[in-house]
Design an enzyme around this catalytic site. Sequence first.
Site, PDB file in Angstrom:
ATOM      1  N   HIS A  95      38.972  47.496  41.937  1.00 26.27           N
ATOM      2  CA  HIS A  95      38.546  49.377  41.708  1.00 26.27           C
ATOM      3  C   HIS A  95      39.605  49.517  42.610  1.00 26.27           C
ATOM      4  CE1 HIS A  95      36.170  49.296  44.742  1.00 26.27           C
ATOM      5  NE2 HIS A  95      35.353  50.507  44.287  1.00 26.27           N
ATOM      6  N   ALA A 117      44.079  38.438  59.068  1.00 23.22           N
ATOM      7  CA  ALA A 117      42.820  38.527  58.865  1.00 23.22           C
ATOM      8  C   ALA A 117      43.263  40.409  59.081  1.00 23.22           C
ATOM      9  CB  ALA A 117      42.931  38.527  60.785  1.00 23.22           C
TER      10      ALA A 117
END
Length: 163
Positions: A95, A117
Amino acid sequence: MRRVEVYPVSRGNSMRYWRKVAPLWRVAWNFALIQLTRLLPFLSWKRWLLRHGLGVKIGAGASIGAMVMLDFLRPDLITIGEESIIGYNATILCHEFLPHEFRLGRVEIGSWVLIGANATILPGVRIGDGAIVGAGAVVTKDVPPGARVGGVPARLLGENGLE
């Protein structure tokens, strides 16, 4: 273009409409389980919780690193393929809230993918099988199978050379 559904809002900023994305009880449940999985060191337990507690579609052998932040409004829109690795503190969003609209979109991560990462994957993105997303990258569009991408926004760096 990313595959997202757009929901315009008529009054105020779109974040005020978060309850149209998921009910409060579901968001609280998702948030609690995601916080648990962020700290849980056992990969098989983490996969089980993500599958059965949150509805994430996650393949066998996929590894979700410590502190990975999954979308807590709609984690059920995330698919992670077999043997993929999601690195430390990566973020996967389904979203996004903008001033006059919010968007929802599936995130599909193929098999044997490496997400470095601190990478961020935005809604509506597909990452093809065998792709590598560099540490700290922000993925704003689809990544072809076998590609290496990095940067902000992520751009093609080459092929990963794996077969």
